[in-house]
Design an enzyme around this catalytic site. Sequence first.
Site, PDB file in Angstrom:
ATOM      1  N   HIS A 241      -5.503  -8.477   8.920  1.00 17.79           N
ATOM      2  CA  HIS A 241      -5.987  -9.825   9.224  1.00 17.79           C
ATOM      3  C   HIS A 241      -6.464 -10.562   7.992  1.00 17.79           C
ATOM      4  O   HIS A 241      -6.308 -11.750   7.872  1.00 17.79           O
ATOM      5  CB  HIS A 241      -7.167  -9.741  10.208  1.00 17.79           C
ATOM      6  CG  HIS A 241      -6.817  -9.023  11.454  1.00 17.79           C
ATOM      7  ND1 HIS A 241      -6.108  -9.631  12.467  1.00 17.79           N
ATOM      8  CD2 HIS A 241      -7.053  -7.760  11.868  1.00 17.79           C
ATOM      9  CE1 HIS A 241      -5.940  -8.765  13.448  1.00 17.79           C
ATOM     10  NE2 HIS A 241      -6.498  -7.631  13.108  1.00 17.79           N
ATOM     11  N   CYS A 242      -7.127  -9.869   7.082  1.00 14.66           N
ATOM     12  CA  CYS A 242      -7.761 -10.585   5.981  1.00 14.66           C
ATOM     13  C   CYS A 242      -7.995  -9.632   4.815  1.00 14.66           C
ATOM     14  O   CYS A 242      -7.962  -8.423   4.954  1.00 14.66           O
ATOM     15  CB  CYS A 242      -9.103 -11.141   6.423  1.00 14.66           C
ATOM     16  SG  CYS A 242     -10.202  -9.867   6.993  1.00 14.66           S
ATOM     17  N   ILE A 243      -8.255 -10.208   3.653  1.00 12.64           N
ATOM     18  CA  ILE A 243      -8.569  -9.368   2.484  1.00 12.64           C
ATOM     19  C   ILE A 243      -9.929  -9.813   1.953  1.00 12.64           C
ATOM     20  O   ILE A 243     -10.182 -10.992   1.778  1.00 12.64           O
ATOM     21  CB  ILE A 243      -7.495  -9.526   1.387  1.00 12.64           C
ATOM     22  CG1 ILE A 243      -6.156  -9.010   1.920  1.00 12.64           C
ATOM     23  CG2 ILE A 243      -7.891  -8.776   0.129  1.00 12.64           C
ATOM     24  CD1 ILE A 243      -4.979  -9.391   1.061  1.00 12.64           C
TER      25      ILE A 243
END
Length: 405
Positions: A241-243
């Site tokens: 989903h995200c970093i």
Amino acid sequence: MSQKILIDKVINKKAKIGVIGLGYVGLPLAVLFAQKGFKVFGIDIDKDRVKKAKTGQSYILDVAGRQLKEVTSKKGLQVTDNFSAVKKLDAIIICVPTPLKEKKEPDLSYIVSAVENIKRFMKKGQIIVLESTTYPGTTEEIILPLLESTGFKEGRDFYLAFSPERIDPANPRYKTENTPKVIGGISPKSTRMAKVLYSQVIRKVVSASSAKVAEMAKLLENTFRVVNIGLVNELMLICGHCIGIDPIYLSWKANGHGFKARFIELASYINSQMPHYVVERITRALNQHKKPLKGSKVLILGAAYKKDVKDLRESPAIEVISILQKAKAQVSYYDPYLPYLKIDSIDLKSVRFSAANFRDKDCAVILTAHSNVDYEFVLKHSSLIVDTRNAFKTIKGKKDKLIKL
Ligand SMILES: NC(=O)c1ccc[n+]([C@@H]2O[C@H](COP(=O)([O-])OP(=O)(O)OC[C@H]3O[C@@H](n4cnc5c(N)ncnc54)[C@H](O)[C@@H]3O)[C@@H](O)[C@H]2O)c1
């Protein structure tokens, strides 16, 4: 038999080595000892494996058939299922399995059975080493009483140690010979004996202070790996989903996506508890000196986030000092990089590094071990030190003066 005789035998490669359990761990070890010029006896209860090993057919990836043939044909390695070979041995290394039972309890039956068999044929002057992975205390609590039930005494009639196997099957770079080996004996004599034994075939051998510590070292390593793997798995799930950059930023962001980063939060929680643990150790140390924390003069040595830097941000020293102040200890500090601190609206000024400033305190606490601090001087002039950084690496902790975490 005196220890010197066994040491000489080992150093001169006259000692006969037995390896019990010829699997992933035992077979490469037996071959290595034989390649280094020892006479080795491999003992296994699996008749099929014994038959194969005898004829140089390797069933373990890390041992080439050619290597096995070479040592078996020259009789450097002899393989048998008969434990009476123990009579001839000087060193016996146990590499049997340690699986879990159905209810996830340790299954020590293979170790116990191997030791019972050794007992039937053991003689004075042998060293026995367990390599199987197990819980701390196994060598001392399970194996020692079994072997001493023969009437032989550890450290006098035989030597007993634990040395965890750290093999990484199929690793092309690290094999048995170049993987550092930890050893720890029941008695110091056994530690010494195990060190001499393994130093003949393994490049780096590290002595632990006891068998229990050596057992723990292996579990620490494996637990560390399990947590790392779990953490990376969790990060992999989040990265869908995200970093993020900072772990808490990451878990906060992951939360926003309905993902609970349990490893990161657990790790952060455990880390956040450490200042409380440090204060508990300071309290206990003062207690030993019949002093309450309240009113005691506590000198913090090093407040920066890490050694040799002048950065206070996120330093656990802030929390330690805060807890100590709330408990009404008289807190002062010394940090060559941080002349002033303000903690919970209390202004603090780094004290001078002087004998008088150490002598006058009830306890000195090393929180950050800057390299430019003279710790010998600290030791000389303090009545009590809690060393949380192992600044006194070469000096053993003493209950009355130097406490290490
Ligand atoms: N394989 C690995 O990567 C690895 C790495 C580090 C530690 N270890 C640990 O090393 C130990 C041995 O593991 P392994 O992978 O070599 O096991 P394995 O199953 O490959 O080999 C064990 C051998 O012991 C024999 N055996 C069982 N009971 C016996 C007995 N009473 N007497 C004689 N022989 C007996 C079996 O027949 C087998 O050949 C375990 O505690 C394991 O946790 C394994």
